[in-house]
Write a protein that holds these residues in place. Structure first.
Motif, PDB file in Angstrom:
ATOM      1  N   ILE A 289      -4.934   5.542   2.033  1.00 26.62           N
ATOM      2  CA  ILE A 289      -3.889   4.656   2.564  1.00 26.62           C
ATOM      3  C   ILE A 289      -3.186   5.299   3.736  1.00 26.62           C
ATOM      4  O   ILE A 289      -2.931   4.648   4.768  1.00 26.62           O
ATOM      5  CB  ILE A 289      -2.886   4.304   1.445  1.00 26.62           C
ATOM      6  CG1 ILE A 289      -3.561   3.436   0.379  1.00 26.62           C
ATOM      7  CG2 ILE A 289      -1.661   3.586   2.018  1.00 26.62           C
ATOM      8  CD1 ILE A 289      -2.705   3.177  -0.845  1.00 26.62           C
TER       9      ILE A 289
ATOM     10  N   ASN B 264      -5.440   5.188   6.690  1.00 29.18           N
ATOM     11  CA  ASN B 264      -5.522   3.817   7.209  1.00 29.18           C
ATOM     12  C   ASN B 264      -4.308   3.466   8.056  1.00 29.18           C
ATOM     13  O   ASN B 264      -4.376   2.600   8.936  1.00 29.18           O
ATOM     14  CB  ASN B 264      -5.641   2.811   6.056  1.00 29.18           C
ATOM     15  CG  ASN B 264      -7.009   2.859   5.387  1.00 29.18           C
ATOM     16  OD1 ASN B 264      -7.967   3.385   5.955  1.00 29.18           O
ATOM     17  ND2 ASN B 264      -7.095   2.324   4.181  1.00 29.18           N
ATOM     18  N   HIS B 265      -3.188   4.125   7.785  1.00 26.67           N
ATOM     19  CA  HIS B 265      -1.969   3.923   8.585  1.00 26.67           C
ATOM     20  C   HIS B 265      -1.900   4.902   9.758  1.00 26.67           C
ATOM     21  O   HIS B 265      -0.848   5.039  10.393  1.00 26.67           O
ATOM     22  CB  HIS B 265      -0.728   4.094   7.708  1.00 26.67           C
ATOM     23  CG  HIS B 265      -0.427   2.903   6.834  1.00 26.67           C
ATOM     24  ND1 HIS B 265      -1.163   2.626   5.703  1.00 26.67           N
ATOM     25  CD2 HIS B 265       0.524   1.937   6.922  1.00 26.67           C
ATOM     26  CE1 HIS B 265      -0.669   1.533   5.128  1.00 26.67           C
ATOM     27  NE2 HIS B 265       0.342   1.094   5.843  1.00 26.67           N
TER      28      HIS B 265
ATOM     29  N   GLU C 279       0.831  -1.204   0.000  1.00 24.03           N
ATOM     30  CA  GLU C 279       0.000   0.000   0.000  1.00 24.03           C
ATOM     31  C   GLU C 279       0.865   1.254   0.000  1.00 24.03           C
ATOM     32  O   GLU C 279       0.563   2.231  -0.694  1.00 24.03           O
ATOM     33  CB  GLU C 279      -0.938  -0.003   1.209  1.00 24.03           C
ATOM     34  CG  GLU C 279      -2.054  -1.042   1.114  1.00 24.03           C
ATOM     35  CD  GLU C 279      -3.055  -0.890   2.237  1.00 24.03           C
ATOM     36  OE1 GLU C 279      -2.810  -0.085   3.165  1.00 24.03           O
ATOM     37  OE2 GLU C 279      -4.087  -1.583   2.194  1.00 24.03           O
TER      38      GLU C 279
ATOM     39  N   GLN D 114       2.020   2.244  -3.332  1.00 28.42           N
ATOM     40  CA  GLN D 114       1.029   2.993  -4.109  1.00 28.42           C
ATOM     41  C   GLN D 114       1.116   4.485  -3.795  1.00 28.42           C
ATOM     42  O   GLN D 114       0.951   5.330  -4.681  1.00 28.42           O
ATOM     43  CB  GLN D 114      -0.374   2.482  -3.807  1.00 28.42           C
ATOM     44  CG  GLN D 114      -0.644   1.061  -4.261  1.00 28.42           C
ATOM     45  CD  GLN D 114      -2.087   0.655  -3.995  1.00 28.42           C
ATOM     46  OE1 GLN D 114      -3.023   1.317  -4.445  1.00 28.42           O
ATOM     47  NE2 GLN D 114      -2.276  -0.418  -3.259  1.00 28.42           N
TER      48      GLN D 114
ATOM     49  N   THR E 181      -6.679   7.899  -3.369  1.00 30.26           N
ATOM     50  CA  THR E 181      -6.159   6.617  -2.884  1.00 30.26           C
ATOM     51  C   THR E 181      -5.022   6.841  -1.907  1.00 30.26           C
ATOM     52  O   THR E 181      -4.930   6.174  -0.870  1.00 30.26           O
ATOM     53  CB  THR E 181      -5.679   5.760  -4.072  1.00 30.26           C
ATOM     54  OG1 THR E 181      -6.778   5.526  -4.957  1.00 30.26           O
ATOM     55  CG2 THR E 181      -5.123   4.432  -3.584  1.00 30.26           C
TER      56      THR E 181
END
Length: 466
Positions: free
Chosen positions: A439, A442-443, A362, A365, A435
């Motif tokens: 990500i 999410n971290h 991830e 990305q 995106t």
């Protein structure tokens, strides 16, 4: 078609099944019937979405323009409802629409939407459901397009990067084949030499000592050219007329005039030419084999970079991650674009950076989307890409900066919005930075932007522990 025929036609469509006939009459009383001949363009990209469309008869083709060509995105056929819908935030068309056949479409201006919502609850409910379905389908299509575009970029870059070492292998293999074809003649000269063990040991020590040192790839071009000129002059003075290739090979392996003087003195006038031929044969063969080895290693490195980039052999779980590995493999994958856009890469990386808990695939990305955008910003005039990493307390901070044209201040607040893009159709879908933000969040991290012409920086801050 008269008023009643239009009402009955619309009421027969399955999409409006269960809607009271009175509400359909309400729409027909305020709308307009439009007839469009086949081949005519109904709207183009950028036109305002200001009408509800109900296709009574016919067929529309919705297309987007990519690489100068129109690609069909969807069709609006008899019985379909499209265009503006209640509560929709869409303001302008993202593509073009053409009539495939002679068509009849009933339209309702958005000016009537407020009254429609208040007076026609069943119709409004149907249209809102249509809107959510449309958003879902469009999002799925855009996400798929983004993935295909990203895959296309990586594939094109990988193919470009693999082509150079592959061509080098073919070129060196052909040269080696041609070179080995002359070995029998050279072997005759070597076998006919009258030399003793002491001379053989001297030549072996000299030649294989040079081979162990290898080619000095850090030597300046000027220093190497000067030594090659000296070797050429020496060979010409000693009776070797066509000696440029020989001088180049000797210079590659750090031979100098003193080495040739020593070799000639040890071998003597009679045997020196044959021995020099053998030395040239050994060095040339080793050089070509080395070129093949280096090119093969480059291909292996690229394949490993792709594997590391995609983490195809690992799960998507969080694991101890060295962010420098991800950054380096991403730069390797995008190296073709770095060279094409004449960009200089500066790495200001903290050498003792601890590993952090993350999903490596991830994060790759994140690096890819931001670095790729930075390279696009420097496409016209080149520039410098600077990547800085450091730990700040319990966090890792990564700054990715470019000297491109910058992001206009009036749109900086929108760059993370889904589907917002400043790129042309076919070059971006507006999902890359969205995106990235997902990500990073999410971290449990943050991402910030500072941009002005000549200096754009994305700052990504991620916790060491998830």
């Amino acid at each position: 078609m008269n008023h009643q025929e239009i009402v009955e036609r619309i009421a027969s469509f399955s999409v409006l099944e269960g809607v009271p006939i009175s509400q359909i009459e309400w729409i027909v009383e305020r709308g307009e019937l439009v007839e469009i001949p086949a081949g005519e363009q109904i709207f183009k990209r950028g036109d305002s979405i200001d009408r509800l469309l109900i296709m009574l008869d016919g067929l529309f083709s919705l297309k987007v323009q990519q690489a100068g060509q129109f690609k069909e995105l969807a069709q609006i056929k008899t019985g379909d409802v499209s265009g503006a819908l209640p509560y929709s935030r869409a303001q302008s068309a993202t593509g073009h629409a053409f009539a495939v056949t002679d068509s009849k479409v009933f339209t309702l201006s958005v000016d009537h939407f407020y009254d429609l919502i208040c007076e026609c609850h069943e119709v409004t409910a149907v249209l809102v459901h249509l809107m959510t379905d449309r958003v879902r389908d469009f999002s799925r299509f855009q996400h798929q397009s983004e993935k295909l575009m990203a895959l296309g970029k990586l594939s094109a870059g990988l193919a470009h990067e693999l082509n150079n070492p592959a061509a080098a292998i073919v070129r060196s293999a052909e040269s080696l084949e041609k070179h080995l074809g002359t070995v029998p003649d050279k072997l005759k000269k070597v076998i006919s030499m009258e030399i003793v063990d002491d001379q053989i040991d001297f030549v072996n020590n000299l030649v294989f000592g040079k081979l162990r040192q290898g080619i000095n790839k850090t030597e300046s071009m000027i220093a190497r050219a000067d030594r090659e000129d000296e070797l050429t002059d020496w060979l010409e003075d000693n009776g070797y007329g066509d000696c440029y290739m020989l001088a180049e090979t000797l210079a590659d392996y750090r031979f100098d005039v003193a080495d040739l003087d020593g070799l000639k003195e040890k071998m003597g006038e009679k045997e020196f030419p044959s021995m020099l031929t053998w030395v040239d044969n050994v060095l040339t063969t080793e050089k070509m084999v080395g070129e093949i080895k280096d090119a093969s290693k480059r291909i292996s490195t690229l394949v490993n970079s792709v594997k590391e980039y995609s983490h195809m052999d690992r799960s998507g779980d969080y694991e101890p991650t060295d962010i420098h590995i991800g950054l380096r493999t991403t730069l390797s994958i995008l190296n073709h674009k770095v060279k094409k856009n004449q960009v200089t890469v500066e790495e200001n990386w903290q050498t003792d950076m601890p590993k952090m808990a993350a999903s490596p695939g991830e994060l790759n990305q994140v690096w890819t989307n931001i670095i790729d955008n930075a390279l696009d910003a420097m496409e016209e005039a080149g520039g410098t890409l600077t990547i800085t990493t450091k730990t700040v307390g319990d966090n890792v901070r990564v700054n990715i900066s470019d000297t491109g044209k910058g992001i206009p201040k009036d749109i900086q607040d929108r760059i993370f919005e889904p589907f917002f893009t400043t790129k042309d159709i076919g070059k971006g879908t507006g999902l890359g930075l969205e995106t990235v933000q997902q990500i990073v969040e999410n971290h449990n991290g943050t991402i910030k932007l500072q941009s002005q012409p000549g200096n754009t920086t994305f700052e990504i801050c991620l916790p060491l522990k998830h």
